[in-house]
Scaffold this active site. Structure first.
Site, PDB file in Angstrom:
ATOM      1  N   SER A 128       0.844  -1.196   0.000  1.00  0.00           N
ATOM      2  CA  SER A 128       0.000   0.000   0.000  1.00  0.00           C
ATOM      3  C   SER A 128       0.874   1.239   0.000  1.00  0.00           C
ATOM      4  CB  SER A 128      -0.910   0.014   1.232  1.00  0.00           C
ATOM      5  OG  SER A 128      -1.585   1.263   1.348  1.00  0.00           O
ATOM      6  N   TYR A 141      -2.488   0.369  10.403  1.00  0.00           N
ATOM      7  CA  TYR A 141      -2.455  -0.017   8.985  1.00  0.00           C
ATOM      8  C   TYR A 141      -1.202   0.481   8.273  1.00  0.00           C
ATOM      9  CZ  TYR A 141      -3.896  -0.688   4.142  1.00  0.00           C
ATOM     10  OH  TYR A 141      -3.944  -1.060   2.819  1.00  0.00           O
TER      11      TYR A 141
END
Length: 242
Positions: A128, A141
């Site tokens: 990501s 995250y």
């Protein structure tokens, strides 16, 4: 050719499974929710397995049943732990790391011996942009994705010349994971991540193993023509600059 796709019951993983099946791969679709993987597997003529990637015994058993695995797409991930870092329960915060990092590691370490024995195989890890982009406001995250991107880079170095390992960002794709996004957010077309994974699976991009690739910002046809430049200039790498 057999691909094993985790987190394949919905969203990005399901679309990757669909694209690989379209390209002729036999696909094992794995995710925690049985109904979802059944639906995707039925749609593409693949095989469905219910799997919690944080369960070592389950991963080892499921991979053994799926062998030979020629392509692992370690895509399963969560974005849990919303709220102020100091207020989120530690168990909930750590669960993000268990799925996003430990889950990737368990799947990788389980498929690697078979790939080494056969002398072939590839691994693709879903990372990501949260791994490095500024402005992040929740720690679990982004930190987990930074860890798994570094994991992919170092694993690629460890397996250099034997098993290509890739990690990539799918961009900002509309999924349940990104339900917080507004309609005018810079959404990435959902077909780009599957297209990138399918290209990496061909073997034509093996020289880019261990480099950060972006499904939207890296045109795969352009990348193919720039492989030497990318390697010589150490591009597509998350590096400290002073």
């Amino acid at each position: 050719m057999r691909a094993f796709v985790t987190g394949g019951g919905r969203g990005i993983g399901a679309n990757i499974a669909r694209k690989l099946a379209e390209d002729g791969w036999e696909v094992v679709v794995a995710a925690r929710t049985r109904e979802q993987v059944d639906a995707v597997a039925d749609e593409i003529g693949g095989r469905a397995v219910a799997l919690d990637v944080t369960d070592r015994e389950a991963v080892e058993r499921t991979v053994a049943e799926a062998e030979p695995v020629d392509l692992l797409v370690a895509n399963a991930g969560i974005a849990d732990g919303d709220g102020a870092t100091w207020e989120v329960e530690p168990e909930k915060w750590w669960r993000t790391f268990e799925v996003n990092v430990l889950g990737v590691h368990l799947c990788c370490r389980t498929v690697i011996p078979g790939m080494l024995a056969r002398g072939s195989g590839r691994i693709v890890i879903t990372g990501s942009g949260a791994a490095y982009l500024p402005g992040q406001r929740q720690t679990a995250y982004p930190a987990s994705k930074a860890a798994v991107c570094r994991y992919g880079e170092t694993l690629a170095g460890e397996l250099e010349g034997r098993i290509p390992v890739f990690f990539f960002s799918p961009g900002l794709v509309r999924t349940d994971l990104t339900s917080w996004g507004s309609d005018d957010a810079p959404w990435t077309p959902p077909e780009l991540a599957p297209r990138l994974v399918a290209a990496l699976a061909t073997g034509g991009y093996d020289a880019l193993a261990g480099r950060y690739l972006h499904a939207e910002h890296d045109d795969i046809d352009d990348l193919l023509g720039r492989i030497d430049e990318v390697r010589e200039r150490d591009l597509n790498a998350i590096r400290l600059q002073r």
